[in-house]
Design an enzyme around this catalytic site. Sequence first.
Site, PDB file in Angstrom:
ATOM      1  N   CYS A  54      -0.166  -3.415  60.253  1.00  0.00           N
ATOM      2  CA  CYS A  54       1.122  -3.923  59.764  1.00  0.00           C
ATOM      3  C   CYS A  54       1.486  -3.266  58.436  1.00  0.00           C
ATOM      4  O   CYS A  54       0.722  -3.353  57.470  1.00  0.00           O
ATOM      5  CB  CYS A  54       1.018  -5.443  59.602  1.00  0.00           C
ATOM      6  SG  CYS A  54       2.373  -6.178  58.672  1.00  0.00           S
ATOM      7  N   TYR A 208      11.931   0.040  61.960  1.00  0.00           N
ATOM      8  CA  TYR A 208      11.947  -1.001  62.987  1.00  0.00           C
ATOM      9  C   TYR A 208      13.333  -1.125  63.621  1.00  0.00           C
ATOM     10  O   TYR A 208      13.446  -1.404  64.826  1.00  0.00           O
ATOM     11  CB  TYR A 208      11.505  -2.329  62.379  1.00  0.00           C
ATOM     12  CG  TYR A 208      10.007  -2.419  62.224  1.00  0.00           C
ATOM     13  CD1 TYR A 208       9.233  -3.174  63.092  1.00  0.00           C
ATOM     14  CD2 TYR A 208       9.354  -1.725  61.212  1.00  0.00           C
ATOM     15  CE1 TYR A 208       7.853  -3.244  62.962  1.00  0.00           C
ATOM     16  CE2 TYR A 208       7.983  -1.779  61.072  1.00  0.00           C
ATOM     17  CZ  TYR A 208       7.233  -2.544  61.952  1.00  0.00           C
ATOM     18  OH  TYR A 208       5.866  -2.601  61.820  1.00  0.00           O
TER      19      TYR A 208
END
Length: 341
Positions: A54, A208
């Site tokens: 992450c 993203y």
Amino acid sequence: MSKTTSTQEDQTKAQERRAKGEFVRGVSGFRHAIGDADFPPEPGRYHLFVALNCPWCHRVTLARNALGLQNAITLDVAFPNRTGDDDPEGPNLWEFAPDRIASLTNAPLPECTPETATGKSFRLSKDIYRAEGSDEQSVPILYDKRTSRIVNNESAEIIRMLDTHADPLGSTTPTSKRPRLYPDDPEIRQNIEELNTLIYTTINNGAYKAGFSSDQAIYAKAFEAYFDTLSTLEARLSDGRPFLTGQQFTEADLRLFPTLYRHDPVYYLRMKLNGARILDYPHLWGWLCRTYALSGVADAGSLIHCRQGYFGRSWNGVVPLGPITPMSYPDAYNHPDLART
């Protein structure tokens, strides 16, 4: 805590926008700070729950290492793939599962740990939130082991508070050798804030927006903004400065690094950001290698976890083995001379 620490995405009509194919990042719900009356800065008191794939977690592991807090703030690492449809708690949950087998290596990942901070050996990050009556499930989590409370789950705020309180938290790095991520100089702070907003919007979250949007026009807009900003940053570094704001590594560099670290080996393919590699930007590549060489930076992340986490969740779960030309990653980050000139 500066109100501008975190750049958050506009939540207006978020569900409607998601339904139309746009990736809309949510807002973190726990916003206490080390330094508040309930959370004094003390060595050994605080804990981080992270996943090494992450990029938001990568921010806080970078700050922890760069500031010499490895011995002062304990750490648990989740498995990079989340739970599947067959899990009794449901899919898409972060899991502390040190024995789980990674498809990329056909073995457990040595960095993964059980949950050690709550005293309850929770399996899921969701369990940590549930103990406080929250339905959140994200990482990173900054946790107070003394009061068994979540302090904060917004990465931008966590790195700022670690920097502010590095000494009383128990940094083992002498002040003279420790970077100040958010220096006192007002001009540098303004510079950092402006860079943070640009980098978050077009690079960190922009990756993203491109990779996880199902609308071609939204993807194209994010793609263009991402590479426009790479060109802007390349020009900024072309004057010979080693870091984004000048001679010193700051929070702006730290927040850019996780995305660019992932770009060539992961995002180029997984996020459909195949306009260019960072290798094609010689000044950015030099900056990336320079940052990677800083004390603690290489140990703060893992491309094995990144590859496993991003591609392991793709439609067929197969993890690509490259790139291997001109060199495999992360070994390439030790070679600033690889960039095209």
